[in-house]
Design a protein around this motif. Structure first.
Motif, short mmCIF file in Angstrom:
data_model
loop_
_atom_site.label_atom_id
_atom_site.label_comp_id
_atom_site.label_asym_id
_atom_site.label_seq_id
_atom_site.Cartn_x
_atom_site.Cartn_y
_atom_site.Cartn_z
N PRO A 37 0.80 -1.22 0.00
CA PRO A 37 0.00 0.00 0.00
C PRO A 37 0.84 1.28 0.00
O PRO A 37 0.38 2.31 -0.49
N LEU A 38 2.05 1.18 0.51
CA LEU A 38 2.91 2.37 0.57
C LEU A 38 3.17 2.94 -0.81
O LEU A 38 3.24 4.15 -1.01
N CYS A 39 3.32 2.04 -1.78
CA CYS A 39 3.65 2.46 -3.14
C CYS A 39 2.49 2.26 -4.11
O CYS A 39 2.43 2.90 -5.15
N GLY A 40 1.56 1.36 -3.73
CA GLY A 40 0.45 1.04 -4.63
C GLY A 40 0.72 -0.16 -5.51
O GLY A 40 0.00 -0.39 -6.48
N ASP A 41 1.76 -0.92 -5.19
CA ASP A 41 2.09 -2.11 -5.98
C ASP A 41 1.13 -3.25 -5.63
O ASP A 41 0.89 -3.53 -4.46
N ARG A 42 0.63 -3.90 -6.68
CA ARG A 42 -0.21 -5.09 -6.50
C ARG A 42 0.31 -6.17 -7.42
O ARG A 42 0.63 -5.90 -8.58
N ILE A 43 0.36 -7.39 -6.91
CA ILE A 43 0.87 -8.49 -7.73
C ILE A 43 0.14 -9.77 -7.37
O ILE A 43 -0.23 -9.98 -6.21
N GLU A 60 0.79 -11.35 -12.53
CA GLU A 60 -0.02 -10.26 -13.04
C GLU A 60 0.03 -9.15 -12.01
O GLU A 60 0.31 -9.40 -10.84
N GLY A 61 -0.29 -7.97 -12.44
CA GLY A 61 -0.36 -6.90 -11.47
C GLY A 61 0.12 -5.61 -12.07
O GLY A 61 0.48 -5.52 -13.24
N SER A 62 0.11 -4.61 -11.22
CA SER A 62 0.59 -3.31 -11.65
C SER A 62 1.36 -2.71 -10.51
O SER A 62 1.01 -2.87 -9.34
N GLY A 63 2.43 -2.07 -10.84
CA GLY A 63 3.24 -1.47 -9.80
C GLY A 63 4.33 -0.61 -10.40
O GLY A 63 4.38 -0.40 -11.62
N CYS A 64 5.21 -0.16 -9.54
CA CYS A 64 6.29 0.71 -9.97
C CYS A 64 7.35 -0.12 -10.70
O CYS A 64 7.28 -1.35 -10.75
N VAL A 125 12.79 -0.96 -0.78
CA VAL A 125 12.99 -2.35 -0.34
C VAL A 125 11.65 -3.08 -0.34
O VAL A 125 11.56 -4.23 -0.77
N LYS A 126 10.60 -2.40 0.12
CA LYS A 126 9.27 -3.02 0.13
C LYS A 126 8.82 -3.37 -1.29
O LYS A 126 8.22 -4.41 -1.53
N CYS A 127 9.12 -2.47 -2.23
CA CYS A 127 8.74 -2.73 -3.64
C CYS A 127 9.49 -3.96 -4.17
O CYS A 127 8.90 -4.82 -4.82
N ALA A 128 10.79 -4.02 -3.89
CA ALA A 128 11.61 -5.12 -4.41
C ALA A 128 11.24 -6.44 -3.75
O ALA A 128 11.29 -7.50 -4.37
N ASN A 129 10.86 -6.38 -2.47
CA ASN A 129 10.55 -7.60 -1.72
C ASN A 129 9.16 -8.14 -2.00
O ASN A 129 8.92 -9.34 -1.81
N LEU A 130 8.25 -7.27 -2.42
CA LEU A 130 6.84 -7.68 -2.55
C LEU A 130 6.66 -8.96 -3.37
O LEU A 130 5.99 -9.90 -2.92
N PRO A 131 7.26 -9.05 -4.58
CA PRO A 131 7.06 -10.28 -5.36
C PRO A 131 7.58 -11.52 -4.62
O PRO A 131 6.98 -12.60 -4.72
N TRP A 132 8.66 -11.36 -3.89
CA TRP A 132 9.26 -12.50 -3.17
C TRP A 132 8.39 -12.93 -1.99
O TRP A 132 8.21 -14.12 -1.75
N HIS A 133 7.86 -11.94 -1.26
CA HIS A 133 6.94 -12.30 -0.18
C HIS A 133 5.70 -12.99 -0.73
O HIS A 133 5.15 -13.91 -0.12
N THR A 134 5.28 -12.54 -1.90
CA THR A 134 4.09 -13.13 -2.52
C THR A 134 4.39 -14.55 -2.99
O THR A 134 3.57 -15.47 -2.80
N SER A 143 -3.23 -21.04 -1.76
CA SER A 143 -3.48 -19.66 -2.12
C SER A 143 -3.29 -18.80 -0.88
O SER A 143 -3.52 -19.24 0.24
N GLY A 144 -2.81 -17.61 -1.11
CA GLY A 144 -2.50 -16.77 0.04
C GLY A 144 -2.60 -15.31 -0.31
O GLY A 144 -2.87 -14.92 -1.44
N ARG A 145 -2.35 -14.50 0.68
CA ARG A 145 -2.46 -13.06 0.52
C ARG A 145 -1.43 -12.43 1.45
O ARG A 145 -1.33 -12.82 2.60
N VAL A 146 -0.65 -11.51 0.96
CA VAL A 146 0.32 -10.85 1.81
C VAL A 146 0.25 -9.35 1.60
O VAL A 146 -0.16 -8.87 0.56
N THR A 147 0.68 -8.65 2.62
CA THR A 147 0.83 -7.20 2.49
C THR A 147 2.13 -6.82 3.15
O THR A 147 2.60 -7.51 4.07
N THR A 148 2.76 -5.76 2.66
CA THR A 148 4.04 -5.35 3.21
C THR A 148 3.86 -4.57 4.51
O THR A 148 4.82 -4.22 5.14
N GLU A 149 2.61 -4.27 4.89
CA GLU A 149 2.39 -3.56 6.15
C GLU A 149 2.32 -4.52 7.31
O GLU A 149 1.84 -5.64 7.15
#
Ligand code: ZN
Length: 149
Positions: A37-43, A60-64, A125-134, A143-149
C-alpha cells in the motif's frame, strides 16, 4: 529523485519494460496476492509446482518499475528450481536488500544482485521484496495473501 536514478540500472529498466512471464497461468496450483500500500504495488503470483519443482510461473499486477522488474527477475530465477531452492533464493534476496552486512553472492543471486542498490531506501525495499513475499506465500499454501504492512 536523483538517488532513484542510481537504482534504475540497466537490468531493472529492461525487466520493467519487457517483464518476463507476465501472464496468468491457467493451470497454476499455487497462487498468492501481494499488496504494497505504501507504493500502490499489486501483484498476483501463479505457480505450477509438480514433484517439488516449480515447472511454470507467471505474474499479473501493476506497480512501480522496481516491483515489476523484481517480479520479472524473480520468475526467471525460480522457474525450474525446486521449492527448497526457491526458498533459499528468497532468503538470499531478502538478506541482500535488508541486511547491511550481507554481501550479495553473485553465484547465488545472479542478476538479482541488481537490486542490491535498493538497500538503504526502505520504501524501495518493500517494492523489491513484494514479489518475493508473494512467492513465499504462494509456496506456503495453495493460495494466500500478503501485504508489506
Ligand atoms: Zn513500488
Amino acid at each position: 529523485m536523483a538517488e532513484l536514478r542510481d537504482l534504475y540500472q540497466q537490468v531493472i529498466l529492461d525487466h520493467n519494460k519487457n517483464p518476463r512471464h507476465h501472464h496468468r497461468l491457467g493451470d497454476a496450483n499455487h497462487t498468492a496476492e501481494g499488496n504494497n500500500p505504501l507504493c500502490g504495488d499489486r501483484i498476483t503470483v501463479f505457480l505450477k509446482v509438480e514433484d517439488g519443482v516449480i515447472r511454470d510461473v507467471g505474474f499479473e499486477g501493476s506497480g512501480c518499475a522496481i516491483s515489476t522488474a523484481s517480479a520479472s527477475l524473480m520468475t526467471t530465477a525460480v522457474i525450474g528450481k525446486t521449492t527448497a531452492e526457491a526458498a533459499r533464493l528468497f532468503d538470499a534476496f531478502h538478506a541482500m536488500v535488508v541486511d547491511p552486512d550481507a554481501r550479495a553472492d553473485p553465484k547465488t543471486l545472479g542478476k538479482l544482485a541488481a537490486f542490491a542498490g535498493v538497500r538503504g531506501f526502505p520504501a524501495r525495499v518493500k517494492c523489491a521484496n513484494l514479489p518475493w513475499h508473494t512467492l513465499h506465500a504462494a509456496l506456503a499454501a495453495d493460495s494466500g495473501r500478503v501485504t508489506t504492512e
